[in-house]
Design a protein around this motif. Structure first.
Motif, PDB file in Angstrom:
ATOM      1  N   ALA A  18      60.377 -13.472  15.518  1.00 10.54           N
ATOM      2  CA  ALA A  18      59.870 -13.741  14.164  1.00 10.54           C
ATOM      3  C   ALA A  18      59.366 -12.763  12.726  1.00 10.54           C
ATOM      4  O   ALA A  18      59.912 -12.001  12.197  1.00 10.54           O
ATOM      5  N   SER A  19      58.447 -11.960  13.869  1.00 13.98           N
ATOM      6  CA  SER A  19      57.608 -10.931  13.045  1.00 13.98           C
ATOM      7  C   SER A  19      59.369  -9.177  13.113  1.00 13.98           C
ATOM      8  O   SER A  19      59.327  -9.142  12.129  1.00 13.98           O
ATOM      9  N   LEU A  30      62.287  -9.814  12.564  1.00 18.71           N
ATOM     10  CA  LEU A  30      63.829 -10.074  11.572  1.00 18.71           C
ATOM     11  C   LEU A  30      63.323  -9.995  10.265  1.00 18.71           C
ATOM     12  O   LEU A  30      63.531 -10.028   9.320  1.00 18.71           O
ATOM     13  N   THR A  31      61.521 -11.021  10.211  1.00 12.06           N
ATOM     14  CA  THR A  31      60.660 -10.748   8.507  1.00 12.06           C
ATOM     15  C   THR A  31      61.226  -9.457   8.152  1.00 12.06           C
ATOM     16  O   THR A  31      60.423  -8.460   7.140  1.00 12.06           O
ATOM     17  N   ALA A  32      60.541  -8.209   9.107  1.00 18.21           N
ATOM     18  CA  ALA A  32      60.537  -6.799   9.200  1.00 18.21           C
ATOM     19  C   ALA A  32      61.627  -5.971   8.285  1.00 18.21           C
ATOM     20  O   ALA A  32      61.986  -5.268   7.603  1.00 18.21           O
ATOM     21  N   GLY A  53      64.372  -7.692   6.721  1.00 19.98           N
ATOM     22  CA  GLY A  53      64.291  -8.759   5.969  1.00 19.98           C
ATOM     23  C   GLY A  53      65.734  -9.637   5.916  1.00 19.98           C
ATOM     24  O   GLY A  53      65.996  -9.683   4.728  1.00 19.98           O
ATOM     25  N   ASP A 108      66.640 -13.247   6.012  1.00 19.70           N
ATOM     26  CA  ASP A 108      66.841 -14.789   5.870  1.00 19.70           C
ATOM     27  C   ASP A 108      67.825 -16.190   6.781  1.00 19.70           C
ATOM     28  O   ASP A 108      67.205 -16.942   6.342  1.00 19.70           O
ATOM     29  N   SER A 119      63.494 -21.984  14.396  1.00 17.78           N
ATOM     30  CA  SER A 119      63.825 -20.356  13.480  1.00 17.78           C
ATOM     31  C   SER A 119      63.402 -21.881  12.300  1.00 17.78           C
ATOM     32  O   SER A 119      63.199 -20.435  11.375  1.00 17.78           O
ATOM     33  N   HIS A 133      60.119 -21.418  10.869  1.00 19.33           N
ATOM     34  CA  HIS A 133      59.570 -19.568  10.274  1.00 19.33           C
ATOM     35  C   HIS A 133      60.232 -19.668   8.829  1.00 19.33           C
ATOM     36  O   HIS A 133      59.854 -18.404   8.543  1.00 19.33           O
ATOM     37  N   GLY A 134      61.065 -20.458   8.144  1.00 19.23           N
ATOM     38  CA  GLY A 134      61.488 -20.136   6.546  1.00 19.23           C
ATOM     39  C   GLY A 134      62.661 -19.502   7.465  1.00 19.23           C
ATOM     40  O   GLY A 134      63.030 -19.572   5.966  1.00 19.23           O
ATOM     41  N   PHE A 135      63.819 -19.587   8.660  1.00 18.89           N
ATOM     42  CA  PHE A 135      65.239 -18.853   8.015  1.00 18.89           C
ATOM     43  C   PHE A 135      65.985 -20.005   8.379  1.00 18.89           C
ATOM     44  O   PHE A 135      65.441 -21.101   8.705  1.00 18.89           O
TER      45      PHE A 135
END
Length: 213
Positions: free
Chosen positions: A133-134, A136-138, A140, A142, A162, A165-167
């Motif tokens: 998660a970290s 993918l977030t780093a 960018g 979505d 997924s 985690h907001g994706f």
């Protein structure tokens, strides 16, 4: 007038869960647990899911061409499964994924390339206890596009996490597989109803191609 319980299952779910979210702008492709165990007829986990792997490999090729991040997950345990906790205790076939076992290796045809991200895990979800998660977030990201094995196990668990985690999450029907069509179809049905859009390989390929423009 009949109640919801009187309706056909499909009509029942369409009435409540017919929403389709679509894709976002920054996707990553995740290939979940395509290990030799599922392709070895002599292995207890054999599932006959060659078509799912072939679909996932086509998607990976398209993702590479579009410079879309690709994540490969693997299940790996220390000897005796001492880092596998209650999951290893309950699911005895997980012994196939002890480090050093041939069945734990990536399936034939699925060789990580340097730009692929490899995530090692001990539990069903690719997000639980990992840095996915970290990462993918780093980057960018979505949107997470899921493929893998098995539909009713690690694909479903990863799908739920997924979304949690907001994706924006999509599951590619042809690129997932299970040991029996019943759990495969039931879990695709349920994921599509509540957690993700279940899409075709052609839809996912078109989405990846659009990222090149």
């Amino acid at each position: 007038m009949g109640t919801a319980l009187d309706q056909d299952l499909g009509d029942n779910y369409r009435a409540a869960y017919s929403n389709r979210v679509g894709f976002g702008k920054r996707p990553a492709l995740v290939l979940i647990d395509f290990a030799k165990a599922y392709f070895d007829p002599d292995c207890i986990l054999y599932a006959g899911v060659e078509a799912a792997l072939a679909s996932a490999l086509r998607l990976r090729e398209a993702a590479h061409k579009a410079d879309i991040p690709v994540v490969l997950t693997e299940v790996t345990y220390q000897p005796g499964g001492r880092n596998g906790g209650r999951f290893f205790e309950k699911a005895k076939p997980l012994a196939c994924f002890v480090k050093g076992e041939k069945t734990a290796e990536f399936a034939d045809g699925l060789v990580p390339v340097p730009k692929d991200i490899v995530v090692s895990k001990q539990y069903p979800s690719a997000f639980f206890g990992t840095s996915l998660a970290s990462t993918l977030t780093a980057m960018g990201i979505d949107t997470v596009v899921l493929t893998g094995l098995t539909t009713s196990g690690c694909v479903r668990a990863t799908c739920v996490d997924s979304m949690s985690h907001g994706f924006t999450t999509a599951v590619v029907r042809e690129a997932c597989g299970d040991r029996h069509p019943a759990p495969h179809e039931a879990n695709l049905f349920d994921m599509n109803a509540k957690y993700a859009d279940v899409v075709s390989e052609d839809e996912a390929l078109a989405y990846f191609t659009s990222a090149l423009k």
